[in-house]
Design a protein around this motif. Sequence first.
Motif, mmCIF file in Angstrom:
data_model
loop_
_atom_site.group_PDB
_atom_site.id
_atom_site.type_symbol
_atom_site.label_atom_id
_atom_site.label_comp_id
_atom_site.label_asym_id
_atom_site.label_seq_id
_atom_site.Cartn_x
_atom_site.Cartn_y
_atom_site.Cartn_z
ATOM 1 N N MET A 1 3.985 -13.082 -27.237
ATOM 2 C CA MET A 1 3.603 -14.584 -26.833
ATOM 3 C C MET A 1 2.137 -14.591 -26.623
ATOM 4 O O MET A 1 1.883 -13.742 -25.583
ATOM 5 N N ARG A 2 1.541 -15.406 -27.297
ATOM 6 C CA ARG A 2 -0.116 -15.298 -27.219
ATOM 7 C C ARG A 2 -0.401 -16.089 -25.936
ATOM 8 O O ARG A 2 0.110 -17.251 -25.835
ATOM 9 N N ALA A 3 -1.217 -15.468 -25.259
ATOM 10 C CA ALA A 3 -1.503 -16.110 -23.847
ATOM 11 C C ALA A 3 -2.986 -17.135 -24.343
ATOM 12 O O ALA A 3 -3.845 -16.972 -25.482
ATOM 13 N N LEU A 4 -3.191 -18.288 -23.651
ATOM 14 C CA LEU A 4 -4.254 -19.307 -23.824
ATOM 15 C C LEU A 4 -5.516 -18.578 -23.448
ATOM 16 O O LEU A 4 -5.676 -17.841 -22.451
ATOM 17 N N VAL A 5 -6.325 -18.527 -24.447
ATOM 18 C CA VAL A 5 -7.952 -17.896 -23.971
ATOM 19 C C VAL A 5 -8.866 -18.724 -24.349
ATOM 20 O O VAL A 5 -8.996 -19.335 -25.330
ATOM 21 N N PRO A 6 -9.535 -18.994 -23.304
ATOM 22 C CA PRO A 6 -10.719 -19.931 -23.543
ATOM 23 C C PRO A 6 -11.764 -19.695 -24.767
ATOM 24 O O PRO A 6 -11.940 -18.304 -24.777
ATOM 25 N N SER A 7 -12.150 -20.353 -25.687
ATOM 26 C CA SER A 7 -13.040 -19.902 -26.673
ATOM 27 C C SER A 7 -14.432 -20.741 -26.247
ATOM 28 O O SER A 7 -14.569 -21.563 -25.480
ATOM 29 N N THR A 8 -15.354 -20.526 -27.515
ATOM 30 C CA THR A 8 -16.447 -20.943 -27.435
ATOM 31 C C THR A 8 -16.819 -22.235 -27.948
ATOM 32 O O THR A 8 -17.697 -22.994 -27.974
ATOM 33 N N SER A 9 -15.661 -22.745 -28.584
ATOM 34 C CA SER A 9 -15.448 -23.797 -29.352
ATOM 35 C C SER A 9 -15.660 -25.053 -28.316
ATOM 36 O O SER A 9 -14.853 -25.173 -27.333
ATOM 37 N N PRO A 10 -16.601 -26.050 -28.652
ATOM 38 C CA PRO A 10 -16.575 -27.324 -27.670
ATOM 39 C C PRO A 10 -15.364 -28.014 -27.355
ATOM 40 O O PRO A 10 -14.838 -28.384 -26.182
ATOM 41 N N ARG A 11 -14.579 -28.156 -28.589
ATOM 42 C CA ARG A 11 -13.143 -28.765 -28.475
ATOM 43 C C ARG A 11 -12.368 -28.072 -27.452
ATOM 44 O O ARG A 11 -11.381 -28.594 -26.885
ATOM 45 N N ALA A 12 -12.369 -26.707 -27.331
ATOM 46 C CA ALA A 12 -11.632 -26.086 -26.686
ATOM 47 C C ALA A 12 -11.544 -26.380 -25.130
ATOM 48 O O ALA A 12 -10.674 -25.964 -24.243
ATOM 49 N N HIS A 13 -12.710 -26.845 -24.675
ATOM 50 C CA HIS A 13 -12.831 -27.137 -23.257
ATOM 51 C C HIS A 13 -12.732 -28.511 -22.967
ATOM 52 O O HIS A 13 -12.915 -29.190 -22.024
ATOM 53 N N ALA A 14 -12.298 -29.586 -24.195
ATOM 54 C CA ALA A 14 -12.251 -31.033 -23.920
ATOM 55 C C ALA A 14 -11.418 -31.394 -22.805
ATOM 56 O O ALA A 14 -10.419 -30.975 -22.749
ATOM 57 N N GLY A 15 -12.160 -32.154 -21.864
ATOM 58 C CA GLY A 15 -11.426 -32.687 -20.778
ATOM 59 C C GLY A 15 -10.989 -31.787 -19.725
ATOM 60 O O GLY A 15 -10.110 -31.998 -18.742
ATOM 61 N N LEU A 194 -1.632 -27.885 -22.755
ATOM 62 C CA LEU A 194 -2.208 -28.898 -21.944
ATOM 63 C C LEU A 194 -2.962 -28.261 -20.789
ATOM 64 O O LEU A 194 -2.177 -27.264 -20.152
ATOM 65 N N TYR A 195 -3.902 -28.864 -20.206
ATOM 66 C CA TYR A 195 -4.479 -28.670 -18.763
ATOM 67 C C TYR A 195 -4.036 -29.819 -18.023
ATOM 68 O O TYR A 195 -3.977 -30.894 -18.354
ATOM 69 N N TYR A 196 -3.551 -29.501 -16.730
ATOM 70 C CA TYR A 196 -3.366 -30.599 -15.810
ATOM 71 C C TYR A 196 -3.565 -30.040 -14.484
ATOM 72 O O TYR A 196 -3.699 -28.959 -13.900
ATOM 73 N N ALA A 197 -3.932 -31.219 -13.600
ATOM 74 C CA ALA A 197 -4.135 -30.797 -12.168
ATOM 75 C C ALA A 197 -3.098 -31.382 -11.228
ATOM 76 O O ALA A 197 -2.522 -32.463 -11.572
ATOM 77 N N ASN A 198 -2.853 -30.550 -10.605
ATOM 78 C CA ASN A 198 -1.976 -30.936 -9.100
ATOM 79 C C ASN A 198 -2.733 -31.629 -8.149
ATOM 80 O O ASN A 198 -3.774 -31.370 -7.625
ATOM 81 N N GLU A 199 -2.554 -32.931 -8.038
ATOM 82 C CA GLU A 199 -3.192 -33.949 -7.295
ATOM 83 C C GLU A 199 -3.003 -33.442 -5.871
ATOM 84 O O GLU A 199 -3.805 -33.861 -4.902
ATOM 85 N N GLU A 200 -1.979 -32.781 -5.461
ATOM 86 C CA GLU A 200 -1.732 -32.233 -3.932
ATOM 87 C C GLU A 200 -2.564 -31.342 -3.455
ATOM 88 O O GLU A 200 -3.019 -31.321 -2.301
ATOM 89 N N ASP A 201 -2.879 -30.332 -4.184
ATOM 90 C CA ASP A 201 -3.754 -29.056 -3.863
ATOM 91 C C ASP A 201 -4.869 -29.044 -4.670
ATOM 92 O O ASP A 201 -5.692 -28.175 -4.382
ATOM 93 N N GLY A 202 -5.113 -29.897 -5.679
ATOM 94 C CA GLY A 202 -6.363 -30.052 -6.563
ATOM 95 C C GLY A 202 -6.476 -28.654 -7.455
ATOM 96 O O GLY A 202 -7.557 -28.654 -8.083
ATOM 97 N N THR A 203 -5.352 -27.844 -7.627
ATOM 98 C CA THR A 203 -5.498 -26.688 -8.491
ATOM 99 C C THR A 203 -5.198 -27.229 -9.858
ATOM 100 O O THR A 203 -4.749 -28.316 -10.186
ATOM 101 N N THR A 204 -5.580 -26.323 -10.920
ATOM 102 C CA THR A 204 -5.753 -26.741 -12.529
ATOM 103 C C THR A 204 -4.796 -25.761 -13.145
ATOM 104 O O THR A 204 -4.937 -24.470 -12.493
ATOM 105 N N HIS A 205 -3.909 -26.163 -13.959
ATOM 106 C CA HIS A 205 -3.027 -25.319 -14.689
ATOM 107 C C HIS A 205 -3.003 -25.441 -15.930
ATOM 108 O O HIS A 205 -3.510 -26.690 -16.692
ATOM 109 N N GLU A 206 -2.458 -24.353 -16.537
ATOM 110 C CA GLU A 206 -2.412 -24.730 -18.175
ATOM 111 C C GLU A 206 -0.814 -24.487 -18.632
ATOM 112 O O GLU A 206 -0.326 -23.768 -17.784
ATOM 113 N N ILE A 207 -0.587 -25.115 -19.592
ATOM 114 C CA ILE A 207 0.731 -25.235 -20.069
ATOM 115 C C ILE A 207 0.585 -24.526 -21.609
ATOM 116 O O ILE A 207 -0.103 -25.258 -22.406
#
Length: 423
Positions: A1-15, A194-207
């Motif tokens: 299973m391929r893990a999500l890896v941040p890339s240098t593409s501007p779109r990869a960091h959108a939002g 998708l990236y999402y933020a947990n509003e209770e503790d402010g942490t950011t997660h990836e799906i």
Amino acid sequence: MRALVPSTSPRAHAGRSTARASRVVAAATEGKTRVAIAGGGLWGTACAYFCQRSNLCQVTLVERERVASAASGKGGGFLARDWGDGSPTEPLHKRAFELHETLADELELETYRKIPTLSVVGGQGLEQATPLVSWLDGDIAMCRMMDEFGTAQVTPRELCEKFHDAAVRLGAKSVKGEVTGVAFDDDGTAARGLYYANEEDGTTHEIEADHVVVAMGPWATRASEWFGIKVPMTGIRSTSVMYEASEAVMKEPAALFCGEDANGCHLEVYPRSTGEVYICGIGGSQYINEERLLPGGDCDRSDKITEDPSRVAAAMRSFGGMSQSIGGDGKKPLVTQACMRPCAPDALPILGPVDGISNAYMATAGNCWGILWSPVAGEIIADLITKGKSAINIKPFSPTRFMQRGARGRGRKMRTEEVGEQW
């Protein structure tokens, strides 16, 4: 299973938050296609249900507040089979109407039923009309049958919750959080989560996901940044009320579409099998632009959408004049509320794949037919993901149809977007 890896593409960091996501949420796939869905309204939960029901997908649904927190929990629930004839949405109407009847048994819905629809004009006429239902016992200038066999109703909150709960029973995962962006592969050409933020503790997660669906109602306009496309949206903010139904209403259910009156109302009245009379079409709708829908705007979440007291008062006058037994003598409604419908500039849904980005889809902008179309929207997205095509022509609903293209358009392009001088 391929893990999500941040890339240098501007779109990869959108939002995405500038902080590194604290962890990766990856559903157990068992060889199934992973689908991440943003939005827990009717369209998002319908997509989750049809994808998970296929037995080919493993769904993760992300919702910021609660299932059916916006229009899907406060809409009227009117369904019509033939009212889209001659429009590109005609097949959506017909297939959706069929699906609603099937789903009523499949999901064990308590509020679905077929009902006739009447056209009504309140007030004094040259001679008073004889109403077709006894609970129209006020001033009625005209009352006629509008659609006897092709209309039905469902309480949208029940349908939305049943979609969600059935998907979860079948193995879907439901996550609470605010979607903040879409993850892409290394070259930014395919959605991978998708990236999402947990509003209770402010942490950011990836799906992690093989396919991503944005079904966030009017707030789907945020995908303009995520996908690098134009997603114009107007949120139509409208007030509605509910009265307690009388015994006569329970015995003689009928939907009413009423002519515009002196109070600026053009009432739509939907008696429900659960004992309420739902009323919308009370005028004074506000049109909310994208800036107000985006994060930081005054309408950037569903709990900020509140009713207009002046329109509640107008509804009381209009409905009380037509039905003395239910709304007469200044009776106050049981419920006053407001919701915001998503509407595209051409009033067509935004439904289908995002051109130029693999594995990305949008499902939104149902406007006044969002409840009716929800099951067919879910079926279409599931078919696109599992079969690669839809049985219904969805070209008119393309999410990228609003991209601006020059008349000549023979210059450089980045996918479907023209870049630089055109000739």
